[in-house]
Write a protein that holds these residues in place. Sequence first.
Motif, PDB file in Angstrom:
ATOM      1  N   VAL A 172      10.691   1.281  -0.882  1.00 35.54           N
ATOM      2  CA  VAL A 172      11.604   2.291  -1.426  1.00 35.54           C
ATOM      3  C   VAL A 172      10.815   3.357  -2.180  1.00 35.54           C
ATOM      4  N   LEU A 173       9.921   2.911  -3.074  1.00 34.29           N
ATOM      5  CA  LEU A 173       9.138   3.849  -3.868  1.00 34.29           C
ATOM      6  C   LEU A 173       8.212   4.693  -3.004  1.00 34.29           C
ATOM      7  N   LYS A 174       7.666   4.098  -1.975  1.00 28.90           N
ATOM      8  CA  LYS A 174       6.821   4.857  -1.033  1.00 28.90           C
ATOM      9  C   LYS A 174       7.614   6.001  -0.409  1.00 28.90           C
ATOM     10  N   GLN A 175       8.821   5.716   0.066  1.00 29.56           N
ATOM     11  CA  GLN A 175       9.635   6.758   0.681  1.00 29.56           C
ATOM     12  C   GLN A 175      10.033   7.828  -0.339  1.00 29.56           C
ATOM     13  N   TYR A 176      10.356   7.375  -1.550  1.00 30.88           N
ATOM     14  CA  TYR A 176      10.715   8.328  -2.601  1.00 30.88           C
ATOM     15  C   TYR A 176       9.541   9.251  -2.901  1.00 30.88           C
ATOM     16  N   TYR A 177       8.341   8.707  -2.997  1.00 30.29           N
ATOM     17  CA  TYR A 177       7.161   9.535  -3.248  1.00 30.29           C
ATOM     18  C   TYR A 177       6.936  10.526  -2.108  1.00 30.29           C
ATOM     19  N   GLN A 178       7.070  10.062  -0.874  1.00 30.42           N
ATOM     20  CA  GLN A 178       6.857  10.961   0.261  1.00 30.42           C
ATOM     21  C   GLN A 178       7.851  12.124   0.257  1.00 30.42           C
ATOM     22  N   ALA A 179       9.051  11.866  -0.249  1.00 30.36           N
ATOM     23  CA  ALA A 179      10.074  12.905  -0.274  1.00 30.36           C
ATOM     24  C   ALA A 179       9.925  13.846  -1.462  1.00 30.36           C
ATOM     25  N   THR A 180       9.383  13.352  -2.578  1.00 33.90           N
ATOM     26  CA  THR A 180       9.383  14.140  -3.808  1.00 33.90           C
ATOM     27  C   THR A 180       8.005  14.476  -4.342  1.00 33.90           C
ATOM     28  N   GLY A 181       6.987  13.681  -4.013  1.00 36.52           N
ATOM     29  CA  GLY A 181       5.662  13.872  -4.595  1.00 36.52           C
ATOM     30  C   GLY A 181       5.561  13.446  -6.039  1.00 36.52           C
ATOM     31  N   ASP A 182       6.457  12.603  -6.516  1.00 38.10           N
ATOM     32  CA  ASP A 182       6.462  12.153  -7.909  1.00 38.10           C
ATOM     33  C   ASP A 182       5.252  11.250  -8.152  1.00 38.10           C
ATOM     34  N   GLU A 183       4.248  11.766  -8.883  1.00 39.76           N
ATOM     35  CA  GLU A 183       2.986  11.061  -9.064  1.00 39.76           C
ATOM     36  C   GLU A 183       3.135   9.790  -9.897  1.00 39.76           C
ATOM     37  N   ARG A 184       4.245   9.638 -10.592  1.00 44.71           N
ATOM     38  CA  ARG A 184       4.438   8.416 -11.369  1.00 44.71           C
ATOM     39  C   ARG A 184       4.470   7.191 -10.469  1.00 44.71           C
ATOM     40  N   VAL A 185       4.889   7.377  -9.213  1.00 44.55           N
ATOM     41  CA  VAL A 185       4.911   6.262  -8.263  1.00 44.55           C
ATOM     42  C   VAL A 185       3.503   5.738  -8.016  1.00 44.55           C
ATOM     43  N   ILE A 186       2.533   6.649  -7.898  1.00 43.40           N
ATOM     44  CA  ILE A 186       1.152   6.234  -7.649  1.00 43.40           C
ATOM     45  C   ILE A 186       0.631   5.418  -8.825  1.00 43.40           C
ATOM     46  N   GLY A 187       0.960   5.847 -10.039  1.00 42.16           N
ATOM     47  CA  GLY A 187       0.538   5.087 -11.209  1.00 42.16           C
ATOM     48  C   GLY A 187       1.171   3.718 -11.265  1.00 42.16           C
ATOM     49  N   LEU A 188       2.469   3.636 -10.981  1.00 43.16           N
ATOM     50  CA  LEU A 188       3.162   2.345 -10.988  1.00 43.16           C
ATOM     51  C   LEU A 188       2.540   1.405  -9.969  1.00 43.16           C
ATOM     52  N   MET A 189       2.341   1.881  -8.752  1.00 41.55           N
ATOM     53  CA  MET A 189       1.798   1.008  -7.706  1.00 41.55           C
ATOM     54  C   MET A 189       0.391   0.556  -8.044  1.00 41.55           C
ATOM     55  N   THR A 190      -0.443   1.474  -8.572  1.00 41.86           N
ATOM     56  CA  THR A 190      -1.818   1.103  -8.904  1.00 41.86           C
ATOM     57  C   THR A 190      -1.826  -0.010  -9.945  1.00 41.86           C
ATOM     58  N   ARG A 191      -1.006   0.122 -10.976  1.00 38.65           N
ATOM     59  CA  ARG A 191      -0.955  -0.917 -12.013  1.00 38.65           C
ATOM     60  C   ARG A 191      -0.394  -2.220 -11.462  1.00 38.65           C
ATOM     61  N   TYR A 192       0.639  -2.112 -10.611  1.00 37.64           N
ATOM     62  CA  TYR A 192       1.236  -3.332 -10.062  1.00 37.64           C
ATOM     63  C   TYR A 192       0.273  -4.048  -9.131  1.00 37.64           C
ATOM     64  N   PHE A 193      -0.475  -3.309  -8.315  1.00 34.11           N
ATOM     65  CA  PHE A 193      -1.400  -3.956  -7.389  1.00 34.11           C
ATOM     66  C   PHE A 193      -2.576  -4.589  -8.135  1.00 34.11           C
ATOM     67  N   ARG A 194      -2.975  -4.016  -9.269  1.00 31.76           N
ATOM     68  CA  ARG A 194      -3.983  -4.703 -10.091  1.00 31.76           C
ATOM     69  C   ARG A 194      -3.399  -6.008 -10.651  1.00 31.76           C
ATOM     70  N   TYR A 195      -2.138  -5.968 -11.017  1.00 35.44           N
ATOM     71  CA  TYR A 195      -1.456  -7.173 -11.484  1.00 35.44           C
ATOM     72  C   TYR A 195      -1.413  -8.221 -10.369  1.00 35.44           C
ATOM     73  N   GLN A 196      -1.098  -7.803  -9.149  1.00 35.13           N
ATOM     74  CA  GLN A 196      -1.085  -8.744  -8.025  1.00 35.13           C
ATOM     75  C   GLN A 196      -2.457  -9.362  -7.802  1.00 35.13           C
ATOM     76  N   LEU A 197      -3.491  -8.530  -7.826  1.00 37.59           N
ATOM     77  CA  LEU A 197      -4.841  -9.037  -7.596  1.00 37.59           C
ATOM     78  C   LEU A 197      -5.210 -10.081  -8.649  1.00 37.59           C
ATOM     79  N   ASP A 198      -4.750  -9.887  -9.872  1.00 42.62           N
ATOM     80  CA  ASP A 198      -5.027 -10.829 -10.955  1.00 42.62           C
ATOM     81  C   ASP A 198      -4.199 -12.101 -10.843  1.00 42.62           C
ATOM     82  N   GLN A 199      -2.941 -11.985 -10.406  1.00 45.59           N
ATOM     83  CA  GLN A 199      -1.994 -13.099 -10.467  1.00 45.59           C
ATOM     84  C   GLN A 199      -1.882 -13.913  -9.182  1.00 45.59           C
ATOM     85  N   LEU A 200      -2.123 -13.308  -8.016  1.00 44.75           N
ATOM     86  CA  LEU A 200      -1.914 -14.041  -6.765  1.00 44.75           C
ATOM     87  C   LEU A 200      -2.771 -15.302  -6.652  1.00 44.75           C
ATOM     88  N   PRO A 201      -4.013 -15.334  -7.144  1.00 41.12           N
ATOM     89  CA  PRO A 201      -4.745 -16.606  -7.086  1.00 41.12           C
ATOM     90  C   PRO A 201      -4.086 -17.712  -7.905  1.00 41.12           C
TER      91      PRO A 201
END
Length: 705
Positions: A172-201
Amino acid sequence: MYRFSHLAIAALLALYACNGNSVSEQGRAAGQNYLNNRNPLVAVPYIELPPGTIHPRGWLLEMLLRQKKGLTGQLDKVYGEVVGSRNGWLGGDGDGWERGPYWLDGLVPLAYILNDRDLISMVRPWIEWSIQNQRDDGYFGPVPFEVPPAPEPGLQKDMREDWWPKMVMLKVLKQYYQATGDERVIGLMTRYFRYQLDQLPITPLDHWTFWANRRGGDNLMVVYWLYNITGDKFLLDLAELIHKQTFPWTRIFLNENCTKQNSVDHLYPYNTGHKYPFNDTLIGKLCVPQWQSFHCVNLAQGIKEPVIYFQAHPDPVYLKAVKKAFADIEMYHGQAQGMYGADEPMHGNDPVRGVELCVIVEMMFSLENIFMITGQVEFADHLERLAFNALPSQALDDYSGRQYFQSANQVEIARAMHGFYEDENHGGTDLCYGILTGYPCCTCNMHQGWPKFTQNLFYATSDGGIAAINYAPSEASIFAGDRVEVNIVEETYYPFSSEIRFTINPEEELEFPFHVRIPGWCKSAQVSVNGQTWDDPLGGKICTIRREWKKGDVVILNFPMDITTSRWYMNSVAVERGPLVYALKIGEQWKQIKNADKWGDYWEVKAVTPWNYGLIQTVLSDPQSGFIVEESSNQPDYPWNPDNAPVIISTRAKLIPDWKIYNSVPGPMPHSGPRRDLASDPEIGITLIPYGCTTLRIAQFPVVE
């Protein structure tokens, strides 16, 4: 021309073989206009365009407007107990799992395709809550309860930390970013993916439920997308971890080098000991394709994972596995409309088996992504088969209700025990049109089908051009060459008509390649440019027209549509013409049932004309003369019902008296072969209409010799 609602992002593009049958090595081409894969990912031949770039017209626009007026645009009112203000994705204490994100996964593209202010205003609170309430450690989404709440019927309140619904919201956020260019989405995803990398193990994909393990390809897809924007190397490490923790689709599809000593832990190292439904964990211990073990939606979502991963590891084994999977599915579970029998586990290829609506829209999304990565026509052909046959038949004309299951042979829609796996769990309501009949996941997930199909009509190409791959009336403004805007108007009544006309208007004279798909069902197409023959290509190819374009240039495609037949379960026959499957037109009697239990009100539909016909072998032996095609001069904006069917086919058949209704579905399929008992019976004229126009139907006929 329409304005763009996105930020154009420069990216490396790839040289691509013009026949569309292979992915080339990554390189640089003219016209760096849209986001392609960044090294070391393999560049893709076809590049998705942002929502709002492609504008539907004609019947396709009517479909999206009906969604807006129907459930897609009204779900927060009609189903407010789940997607209303109490939803966990709005900070509420109610439903906090997949259904809110499912709805947005179709609502967001619909809102921005239509550029509709009201729909956009519905989207924004969900987006804003996710962005503004991300935790410091990177987690986003519904906050876990400190004290488990009391259960409420119909709400999925727990499992809030589950990885799976986050995957849907990432889309959903990917599509929203593609439609609007809202850079806050990139920040959210970057922080969340760092969280995933830390937590998935520590808490792997299947820690809370097994759904994320089966559907990890959706997570992987967005990780690669973000990497192409930011270039953060940690994302490639995360991608490897996600793939490792995802169900081993490639190996299971190939079913090679299997021994009875294999254990599920060998195939699936993050098994936490959960007892998954439908015996999925047995898959690694057996040496034959255990298709019965798969959950239907998991398969539709998971089937793209090997191809998504292929972008980082371009080994042909991943494409081989997916192609083998599609072939096996068709052989063991296939139905004529392009889907498979699975109600909800895989359930064989009898045409009375159920097909879940979620499966159709998820398989369409998988095929859209597989095509962009591979450029292989067979996947786009399969996509249009689903879009023009399976998808339109499963929702009411005004989009106010849907079926949970449909069947290729469906002659009565009633509350009954049909023999579906889920009959008892769903109160026998699986075939009934309603809002909550069957199971309500489809009420939220059905909305992505038509909007995402619209987004995949056109693509940018890695050779700096434009591609028209899926066909429907539309208009688009797309950059080609060195960021020159090109407006393209597509005029057609496809899939009912064989002609497609493109008017191409670049802002300035410009040389670029224009790719068009020649469907595999088309023996030989005709392609003309400004009235002059360009090519007569064979089906199953990409035709590339490279020339200097000027305003007003016209490309016309003509795909002759012959009658063909295909064989299915018990040697039954389906009648096809072009991309459409044709089914028996059956007289209908509709009745609305007022119902107080949890499945709510619903519609039943009974047949008022005979349905138990067999096609005649002599007719099938010469289909071009045995079937009479009549194309209506009327082209209604809404073609998808029996009264509006734009094409009808007349033929001859024989009644089969001993073929009767059994448990509200057609009884066992009569054998196809000599029927001396019917030899003196009269031949009867019958009418076939497009499958997508039917409610009741026989789409797979027995044959009478």
